[in-house]
Design a protein around this motif. Structure first.
Motif, PDB file in Angstrom:
ATOM      1  N   ILE A 192      40.438  29.940  39.375  1.00 21.74           N
ATOM      2  CA  ILE A 192      40.701  31.195  40.097  1.00 21.74           C
ATOM      3  C   ILE A 192      39.413  32.002  40.209  1.00 21.74           C
ATOM      4  O   ILE A 192      39.099  32.548  41.272  1.00 21.74           O
ATOM      5  CB  ILE A 192      41.818  31.999  39.392  1.00 21.74           C
ATOM      6  CG1 ILE A 192      43.153  31.260  39.512  1.00 21.74           C
ATOM      7  CG2 ILE A 192      41.915  33.412  39.960  1.00 21.74           C
ATOM      8  CD1 ILE A 192      44.254  31.796  38.618  1.00 21.74           C
ATOM      9  N   TYR A 193      38.650  32.049  39.120  1.00 24.43           N
ATOM     10  CA  TYR A 193      37.405  32.816  39.146  1.00 24.43           C
ATOM     11  C   TYR A 193      36.416  32.238  40.162  1.00 24.43           C
ATOM     12  O   TYR A 193      35.718  32.993  40.853  1.00 24.43           O
ATOM     13  CB  TYR A 193      36.758  32.886  37.759  1.00 24.43           C
ATOM     14  CG  TYR A 193      35.534  33.764  37.766  1.00 24.43           C
ATOM     15  CD1 TYR A 193      35.653  35.146  37.858  1.00 24.43           C
ATOM     16  CD2 TYR A 193      34.254  33.225  37.719  1.00 24.43           C
ATOM     17  CE1 TYR A 193      34.535  35.963  37.897  1.00 24.43           C
ATOM     18  CE2 TYR A 193      33.133  34.030  37.750  1.00 24.43           C
ATOM     19  CZ  TYR A 193      33.280  35.399  37.835  1.00 24.43           C
ATOM     20  OH  TYR A 193      32.168  36.219  37.884  1.00 24.43           O
ATOM     21  N   TYR A 205      34.446  34.838  47.192  1.00 24.01           N
ATOM     22  CA  TYR A 205      34.878  36.005  47.965  1.00 24.01           C
ATOM     23  C   TYR A 205      33.946  37.205  47.746  1.00 24.01           C
ATOM     24  O   TYR A 205      33.464  37.804  48.703  1.00 24.01           O
ATOM     25  CB  TYR A 205      36.317  36.385  47.592  1.00 24.01           C
ATOM     26  CG  TYR A 205      36.800  37.638  48.271  1.00 24.01           C
ATOM     27  CD1 TYR A 205      37.428  37.572  49.502  1.00 24.01           C
ATOM     28  CD2 TYR A 205      36.616  38.892  47.683  1.00 24.01           C
ATOM     29  CE1 TYR A 205      37.874  38.724  50.142  1.00 24.01           C
ATOM     30  CE2 TYR A 205      37.058  40.042  48.321  1.00 24.01           C
ATOM     31  CZ  TYR A 205      37.678  39.950  49.543  1.00 24.01           C
ATOM     32  OH  TYR A 205      38.099  41.098  50.169  1.00 24.01           O
ATOM     33  N   VAL A 206      33.706  37.558  46.483  1.00 26.88           N
ATOM     34  CA  VAL A 206      32.922  38.773  46.215  1.00 26.88           C
ATOM     35  C   VAL A 206      31.456  38.605  46.617  1.00 26.88           C
ATOM     36  O   VAL A 206      30.816  39.574  47.024  1.00 26.88           O
ATOM     37  CB  VAL A 206      33.048  39.262  44.752  1.00 26.88           C
ATOM     38  CG1 VAL A 206      34.471  39.735  44.465  1.00 26.88           C
ATOM     39  CG2 VAL A 206      32.590  38.221  43.745  1.00 26.88           C
ATOM     40  N   ILE A 230      24.186  40.227  47.724  1.00 27.11           N
ATOM     41  CA  ILE A 230      23.159  41.094  47.138  1.00 27.11           C
ATOM     42  C   ILE A 230      23.474  41.487  45.700  1.00 27.11           C
ATOM     43  O   ILE A 230      22.641  42.060  45.017  1.00 27.11           O
ATOM     44  CB  ILE A 230      22.941  42.376  47.983  1.00 27.11           C
ATOM     45  CG1 ILE A 230      24.228  43.195  48.086  1.00 27.11           C
ATOM     46  CG2 ILE A 230      22.392  42.038  49.350  1.00 27.11           C
ATOM     47  CD1 ILE A 230      24.048  44.565  48.709  1.00 27.11           C
ATOM     48  N   VAL A 231      24.679  41.152  45.238  1.00 25.72           N
ATOM     49  CA  VAL A 231      25.078  41.482  43.874  1.00 25.72           C
ATOM     50  C   VAL A 231      25.034  40.206  43.041  1.00 25.72           C
ATOM     51  O   VAL A 231      25.478  39.148  43.482  1.00 25.72           O
ATOM     52  CB  VAL A 231      26.490  42.098  43.852  1.00 25.72           C
ATOM     53  CG1 VAL A 231      26.942  42.374  42.425  1.00 25.72           C
ATOM     54  CG2 VAL A 231      26.533  43.377  44.688  1.00 25.72           C
ATOM     55  N   ILE A 258      40.832  40.453  39.536  1.00 26.88           N
ATOM     56  CA  ILE A 258      39.459  40.084  39.168  1.00 26.88           C
ATOM     57  C   ILE A 258      38.474  40.545  40.236  1.00 26.88           C
ATOM     58  O   ILE A 258      37.402  41.064  39.920  1.00 26.88           O
ATOM     59  CB  ILE A 258      39.336  38.568  38.906  1.00 26.88           C
ATOM     60  CG1 ILE A 258      40.223  38.155  37.732  1.00 26.88           C
ATOM     61  CG2 ILE A 258      37.885  38.187  38.632  1.00 26.88           C
ATOM     62  CD1 ILE A 258      40.356  36.646  37.560  1.00 26.88           C
ATOM     63  N   ARG A 259      38.810  40.366  41.505  1.00 31.27           N
ATOM     64  CA  ARG A 259      37.937  40.834  42.595  1.00 31.27           C
ATOM     65  C   ARG A 259      37.609  42.310  42.429  1.00 31.27           C
ATOM     66  O   ARG A 259      36.449  42.721  42.508  1.00 31.27           O
ATOM     67  CB  ARG A 259      38.630  40.675  43.954  1.00 31.27           C
ATOM     68  CG  ARG A 259      38.699  39.306  44.501  1.00 31.27           C
ATOM     69  CD  ARG A 259      39.420  39.336  45.837  1.00 31.27           C
ATOM     70  NE  ARG A 259      39.642  37.998  46.345  1.00 31.27           N
ATOM     71  CZ  ARG A 259      40.297  37.748  47.460  1.00 31.27           C
ATOM     72  NH1 ARG A 259      40.803  38.739  48.180  1.00 31.27           N
ATOM     73  NH2 ARG A 259      40.447  36.508  47.867  1.00 31.27           N
TER      74      ARG A 259
END
Length: 150
Positions: free
Chosen positions: A115-116, A122-123, A130-131, A65-66
């Motif tokens: 999990i998400y 993390y992301v 910035i995302v 997923i990452r």
């Protein structure tokens, strides 16, 4: 009398050499000598094995997923990293495929939101916030596991 001694020895053996304990336990199971089993430690080992398997597949799913998110949403790094992310997705999917069972698939379906949320933390940090990632997982488990998706 021998059975009681075997049982005591098996319990002691667990503390000394857990690998040999496992071999002896397997032998007892094959011989259907259930009364001689060290049930306390056997239950502990089985529970530990279950937790380890669940943690392994959850971790692999998290990695997939990452990389899917970074591939889809992190345009700033796309040119430089997209091939690496794609290769990582392939690698993690292969590893996950090697470890999946029907019960673990059910577990992942049930745990996907949790999990998400870990992935999201993390992301967001990885991209220095910035995302703008979706608050809920934009992928179904079926898509995440599909070799042809992305």
């Amino acid at each position: 009398m021998t059975q009681v001694t075997d049982k005591i020895d098996l319990k002691s053996l667990y503390e000394i050499d857990d690998h040999l304990w496992l071999e002896k336990t397997v032998d007892l199971l094959k011989e259907k000598r259930f009364n001689d089993l060290d049930l306390e430690n056997l239950i502990e080992e089985l529970e530990s094995l279950s937790k380890r398997d669940k943690a392994r597949v959850a971790s692999l799913l998290e990695q997939i997923i990452r990389h899917l998110l970074m591939l889809q949403y992190w345009s700033k790094e796309y040119d430089r990293n997209s091939n690496h992310w794609k290769v990582e997705i392939i690698s993690f999917r292969n590893q996950l495929d090697n470890n999946l069972t029907n019960n673990l698939i059910i577990y992942l379906e049930k745990e996907l939101d949790k999990i998400y949320s870990k992935v999201l933390r993390y992301v967001k940090q990885k991209t220095e916030n910035i995302v703008d990632f979706p608050d809920t997982c934009p992928y179904s488990l079926e898509q995440i596991l599909d070799d042809d998706y992305f």
